[in-house]
Design a protein around this motif. Structure first.
Motif, PDB file in Angstrom:
ATOM      1  N   VAL A  40       0.856  -1.190   0.000  1.00  0.00           N
ATOM      2  CA  VAL A  40       0.000   0.000   0.000  1.00  0.00           C
ATOM      3  C   VAL A  40       0.891   1.239   0.000  1.00  0.00           C
ATOM      4  CG1 VAL A  40      -1.775   1.270   1.268  1.00  0.00           C
ATOM      5  CG2 VAL A  40      -1.830  -1.238   1.221  1.00  0.00           C
ATOM      6  N   LEU A  41       0.740   2.067  -1.045  1.00  0.00           N
ATOM      7  CA  LEU A  41       1.585   3.259  -1.199  1.00  0.00           C
ATOM      8  C   LEU A  41       1.007   4.482  -0.497  1.00  0.00           C
ATOM      9  CD1 LEU A  41       2.415   2.888  -4.996  1.00  0.00           C
ATOM     10  CD2 LEU A  41       3.993   2.552  -3.093  1.00  0.00           C
ATOM     11  N   SER A  42      -0.305   4.604  -0.529  1.00  0.00           N
ATOM     12  CA  SER A  42      -0.945   5.759   0.110  1.00  0.00           C
ATOM     13  C   SER A  42      -2.410   5.454   0.372  1.00  0.00           C
ATOM     14  CB  SER A  42      -0.820   7.005  -0.766  1.00  0.00           C
ATOM     15  OG  SER A  42      -1.492   6.809  -1.978  1.00  0.00           O
ATOM     16  N   LEU A  88     -12.750   5.516   1.661  1.00  0.00           N
ATOM     17  CA  LEU A  88     -11.318   5.739   1.435  1.00  0.00           C
ATOM     18  C   LEU A  88     -10.928   5.344   0.019  1.00  0.00           C
ATOM     19  CD1 LEU A  88      -9.291   2.745   2.750  1.00  0.00           C
ATOM     20  CD2 LEU A  88     -11.705   2.906   3.301  1.00  0.00           C
ATOM     21  N   SER A  89      -9.827   5.918  -0.437  1.00  0.00           N
ATOM     22  CA  SER A  89      -9.209   5.409  -1.661  1.00  0.00           C
ATOM     23  C   SER A  89      -7.759   5.103  -1.323  1.00  0.00           C
ATOM     24  CB  SER A  89      -9.328   6.417  -2.802  1.00  0.00           C
ATOM     25  OG  SER A  89      -8.799   7.664  -2.443  1.00  0.00           O
ATOM     26  N   PHE A  90      -7.194   4.145  -2.026  1.00  0.00           N
ATOM     27  CA  PHE A  90      -5.804   3.778  -1.733  1.00  0.00           C
ATOM     28  C   PHE A  90      -5.098   3.334  -3.003  1.00  0.00           C
ATOM     29  CE2 PHE A  90      -6.609  -0.829  -1.748  1.00  0.00           C
ATOM     30  CZ  PHE A  90      -7.960  -0.889  -1.462  1.00  0.00           C
ATOM     31  N   ARG A  91      -3.772   3.527  -2.949  1.00  0.00           N
ATOM     32  CA  ARG A  91      -2.925   3.107  -4.075  1.00  0.00           C
ATOM     33  C   ARG A  91      -2.009   1.993  -3.615  1.00  0.00           C
ATOM     34  NH1 ARG A  91      -1.057   8.699  -7.176  1.00  0.00           N
ATOM     35  NH2 ARG A  91      -3.180   9.278  -7.785  1.00  0.00           N
ATOM     36  N   THR A  92      -1.738   1.067  -4.535  1.00  0.00           N
ATOM     37  CA  THR A  92      -0.803  -0.017  -4.249  1.00  0.00           C
ATOM     38  C   THR A  92       0.229  -0.098  -5.376  1.00  0.00           C
ATOM     39  OG1 THR A  92      -1.847  -1.801  -5.512  1.00  0.00           O
ATOM     40  CG2 THR A  92      -2.770  -1.340  -3.323  1.00  0.00           C
ATOM     41  N   THR A  93       1.312  -0.799  -5.086  1.00  0.00           N
ATOM     42  CA  THR A  93       2.241  -1.112  -6.160  1.00  0.00           C
ATOM     43  C   THR A  93       1.514  -1.989  -7.190  1.00  0.00           C
ATOM     44  OG1 THR A  93       2.983  -2.960  -4.807  1.00  0.00           O
ATOM     45  CG2 THR A  93       4.343  -0.971  -4.778  1.00  0.00           C
ATOM     46  N   ARG A  94       2.085  -2.112  -8.370  1.00  0.00           N
ATOM     47  CA  ARG A  94       1.439  -2.867  -9.452  1.00  0.00           C
ATOM     48  C   ARG A  94       2.398  -3.919  -9.982  1.00  0.00           C
ATOM     49  NH1 ARG A  94      -1.363  -0.299 -14.898  1.00  0.00           N
ATOM     50  NH2 ARG A  94      -1.549  -2.263 -16.039  1.00  0.00           N
ATOM     51  N   TYR A  95       1.941  -5.151  -9.981  1.00  0.00           N
ATOM     52  CA  TYR A  95       2.720  -6.237 -10.572  1.00  0.00           C
ATOM     53  C   TYR A  95       2.959  -5.884 -12.035  1.00  0.00           C
ATOM     54  CZ  TYR A  95       3.771 -11.077 -11.941  1.00  0.00           C
ATOM     55  OH  TYR A  95       4.349 -12.217 -12.431  1.00  0.00           O
ATOM     56  N   ARG A  96       4.201  -6.003 -12.506  1.00  0.00           N
ATOM     57  CA  ARG A  96       4.481  -5.390 -13.814  1.00  0.00           C
ATOM     58  C   ARG A  96       3.770  -6.069 -14.966  1.00  0.00           C
ATOM     59  NH1 ARG A  96       9.330  -7.114 -11.998  1.00  0.00           N
ATOM     60  NH2 ARG A  96      10.345  -8.834 -13.077  1.00  0.00           N
ATOM     61  N   SER A  97       3.325  -7.299 -14.810  1.00  0.00           N
ATOM     62  CA  SER A  97       2.532  -7.868 -15.922  1.00  0.00           C
ATOM     63  C   SER A  97       1.030  -7.778 -15.706  1.00  0.00           C
ATOM     64  CB  SER A  97       2.869  -9.324 -16.162  1.00  0.00           C
ATOM     65  OG  SER A  97       3.963  -9.752 -15.510  1.00  0.00           O
ATOM     66  N   PHE A  98       0.614  -7.078 -14.675  1.00  0.00           N
ATOM     67  CA  PHE A  98      -0.841  -6.941 -14.450  1.00  0.00           C
ATOM     68  C   PHE A  98      -1.442  -6.072 -15.557  1.00  0.00           C
ATOM     69  CE2 PHE A  98      -4.640  -4.927 -12.757  1.00  0.00           C
ATOM     70  CZ  PHE A  98      -5.304  -5.984 -12.176  1.00  0.00           C
ATOM     71  N   ARG A  99      -2.454  -6.602 -16.258  1.00  0.00           N
ATOM     72  CA  ARG A  99      -3.092  -5.879 -17.359  1.00  0.00           C
ATOM     73  C   ARG A  99      -4.583  -5.751 -17.090  1.00  0.00           C
ATOM     74  NH1 ARG A  99       1.038  -4.611 -17.957  1.00  0.00           N
ATOM     75  NH2 ARG A  99       2.569  -4.816 -19.612  1.00  0.00           N
ATOM     76  N   PHE A 100      -5.160  -4.626 -17.457  1.00  0.00           N
ATOM     77  CA  PHE A 100      -6.622  -4.498 -17.357  1.00  0.00           C
ATOM     78  C   PHE A 100      -7.112  -3.472 -18.369  1.00  0.00           C
ATOM     79  CE2 PHE A 100      -7.291  -0.367 -15.265  1.00  0.00           C
ATOM     80  CZ  PHE A 100      -6.026  -0.088 -14.758  1.00  0.00           C
ATOM     81  N   THR A 101      -8.393  -3.560 -18.642  1.00  0.00           N
ATOM     82  CA  THR A 101      -9.062  -2.589 -19.505  1.00  0.00           C
ATOM     83  C   THR A 101      -9.819  -1.633 -18.585  1.00  0.00           C
ATOM     84  OG1 THR A 101      -9.319  -4.309 -21.172  1.00  0.00           O
ATOM     85  CG2 THR A 101     -10.746  -2.384 -21.398  1.00  0.00           C
ATOM     86  N   PRO A 102      -9.766  -0.310 -18.828  1.00  0.00           N
ATOM     87  CA  PRO A 102     -10.538   0.602 -17.976  1.00  0.00           C
ATOM     88  C   PRO A 102     -11.990   0.131 -17.853  1.00  0.00           C
ATOM     89  CG  PRO A 102      -9.095   1.844 -19.402  1.00  0.00           C
ATOM     90  CD  PRO A 102      -8.978   0.412 -19.846  1.00  0.00           C
ATOM     91  N   ASP A 130      -0.929   3.629 -15.574  1.00  0.00           N
ATOM     92  CA  ASP A 130      -0.291   4.046 -14.314  1.00  0.00           C
ATOM     93  C   ASP A 130       0.578   2.922 -13.755  1.00  0.00           C
ATOM     94  OD1 ASP A 130      -1.256   6.675 -14.005  1.00  0.00           O
ATOM     95  OD2 ASP A 130      -3.198   5.907 -13.337  1.00  0.00           O
ATOM     96  N   ASP A 131       1.657   3.292 -13.066  1.00  0.00           N
ATOM     97  CA  ASP A 131       2.513   2.239 -12.513  1.00  0.00           C
ATOM     98  C   ASP A 131       2.065   1.828 -11.107  1.00  0.00           C
ATOM     99  OD1 ASP A 131       3.341   4.399 -11.108  1.00  0.00           O
ATOM    100  OD2 ASP A 131       5.389   4.438 -11.889  1.00  0.00           O
ATOM    101  N   PHE A 132       0.907   2.315 -10.701  1.00  0.00           N
ATOM    102  CA  PHE A 132       0.291   1.883  -9.439  1.00  0.00           C
ATOM    103  C   PHE A 132      -1.145   1.458  -9.732  1.00  0.00           C
ATOM    104  CE2 PHE A 132      -0.201   6.432 -10.105  1.00  0.00           C
ATOM    105  CZ  PHE A 132      -1.569   6.597 -10.002  1.00  0.00           C
ATOM    106  N   LEU A 133      -1.772   0.784  -8.769  1.00  0.00           N
ATOM    107  CA  LEU A 133      -3.202   0.489  -8.862  1.00  0.00           C
ATOM    108  C   LEU A 133      -3.916   1.368  -7.852  1.00  0.00           C
ATOM    109  CD1 LEU A 133      -3.132  -3.430  -8.968  1.00  0.00           C
ATOM    110  CD2 LEU A 133      -3.132  -1.812 -10.894  1.00  0.00           C
ATOM    111  N   GLU A 134      -5.124   1.807  -8.199  1.00  0.00           N
ATOM    112  CA  GLU A 134      -5.883   2.645  -7.264  1.00  0.00           C
ATOM    113  C   GLU A 134      -7.300   2.104  -7.126  1.00  0.00           C
ATOM    114  OE1 GLU A 134      -5.932   7.216  -5.967  1.00  0.00           O
ATOM    115  OE2 GLU A 134      -5.954   6.905  -8.125  1.00  0.00           O
TER     116      GLU A 134
END
Ligand code: FAD
Ligand code: NAP
Length: 271
Positions: free
Chosen positions: A27-29, A38-52, A79-83
């Motif tokens: 958890v980054l923030s 609440l909202s929070f940001r995490t690190t992102r596994y570099r091969s994690f892919r998703f469509t908006p 983004d290089d993080f997930l939110e």
């Protein structure tokens, strides 16, 4: 506006490789909009892919008693993080550990993403209506962070219904979206229509979305007619709201994607 805990970028680390279907992310923030939102940001596994518009699954709790829940991605696909944005439900099995979450903690994230609340579910159109209740706002942030959406539509209409004005997460950021560098060449304009239902006078629109749609006030506020030819509609959040909107739109001959034939509306229900 809630307090923000933001560690330095030095805390950013890629997750360790593993053969599992999930990764441990840091958890980054964390930002509390209200004591229960609440909202929070995490690190992102570099091969994690998703469509908006997609969701993934998050797990919290004791190692031998993990609770998994689906959560929509609010961050941009690049983004290089997930939110994420989340509400704390009293007594909820996931909400309990989520309320204890702190910056630097670990959260488990499914390596896959899922769902049908994506632009490719819709036939091409001119106006994109994004209708949300509560945390149903999340996937629309991801969609609005996609420059292609600003190129492919002429008018983006974001309607966010909450009980209290303090729950209008990212209100200021959304209003500033069109000024963003990434959207400078954009074709689309954005109408942001916040709806506060339990605080008289907080917003110009104060009734539930289905009623505002049925009596024409939503179209008047957007300055755009909602019609089958040019309008595409997404609905996310409260299942009862989704049911009512599906009925209303079906009466206007809107359909969901059927057998890969794109429709004019798409839904995501949160419970
Ligand atoms: C596809 C999908 C995507 C989702 N994305 C999100 C998201 O981005 N953010 C988020 O906060 N939740 C999201 N949810 C709901 C989330 O998965 C959990 O249900 C929620 O975090 C509560 O978990 P819990 O274990 O504490 O309570 P649960 O036992 O899961 O739920 C208890 C009750 O809380 C209420 N509730 C659950 N979720 C919400 C909500 N989001 N807003 C208002 N009331 C709710 C319902 O009445 C539900 O019956 C999503 C659900 C689905 C199916
Ligand atoms: N929001 C809070 O103050 C608060 C505080 C503590 C805990 N919680 C917990 O969080 C959950 C509720 O979260 P929430 O407020 O984000 O979600 P919500 O109850 O779905 O309300 C969000 C918005 O959706 C509207 N809405 C509700 N039902 C609708 C329907 N059938 N059709 C159209 N619109 C509808 C609400 O209007 P109305 O106002 O008219 O219902 C409100 O504007 C509950 O489980 C609660 O226990 C909430």
């Amino acid at each position: 506006m809630g307090a923000i805990e933001e560690p330095g970028l030095s805390t950013f680390r890629n997750s360790a490789h593993n053969a599992e279907k999930w990764t441990n992310e840091r958890v980054l923030s964390i930002r509390y909009w209200t004591p229960t939102l609440l909202s929070f940001r995490t690190t992102r596994y570099r091969s994690f892919r998703f469509t908006p518009g997609h969701y993934t699954r998050l797990a919290l709790g004791a190692e031998n008693d993990l609770v998994w829940r689906p959560f929509s991605l609010a961050s941009g696909a690049y983004d290089d993080f997930l939110e994420f944005i989340a509400v704390l439900v009293p007594g909820g099995a996931f909400s309990e550990p989520l309320g204890q979450l702190r910056t630097g903690d670990t959260i488990r994230v499914d390596k896959a993403s899922y769902g049908f609340l994506t632009i490719d579910q819709l036939a091409p159109g001119k106006d994109l209506w994004l209708l949300a209740s509560g945390t149903g706002l999340g996937p629309y942030l991801s969609i609005l962070r996609d420059p292609a959406v600003w190129q492919n539509y002429e008018h983006l209409i974001l309607v966010h219904s909450v009980r209290h004005a303090s729950e209008l997460a990212w209100r200021d950021d959304i209003a500033k979206f069109p000024e963003g560098e990434m959207f400078a060449e954009a074709k689309a304009t954005l109408s942001y229509l916040p709806v506060v239902t339990r605080e008289a006078g907080a917003t110009a629109l104060a009734e539930r979305i289905p009623l505002l749609l049925a009596d024409g006030r939503l179209e008047a506020a957007a300055g755009t007619a909602l019609d089958l030819e040019s309008s595409r509609v997404m609905v996310c959040g409260n299942p009862e709201m989704a049911r009512e909107l599906r009925q209303l739109l079906s009466r206007r001959r809107f359909t969901t994607n059927r057998r890969s034939l794109p429709g004019q509306m798409a839904f995501e229900k949160y419970w």
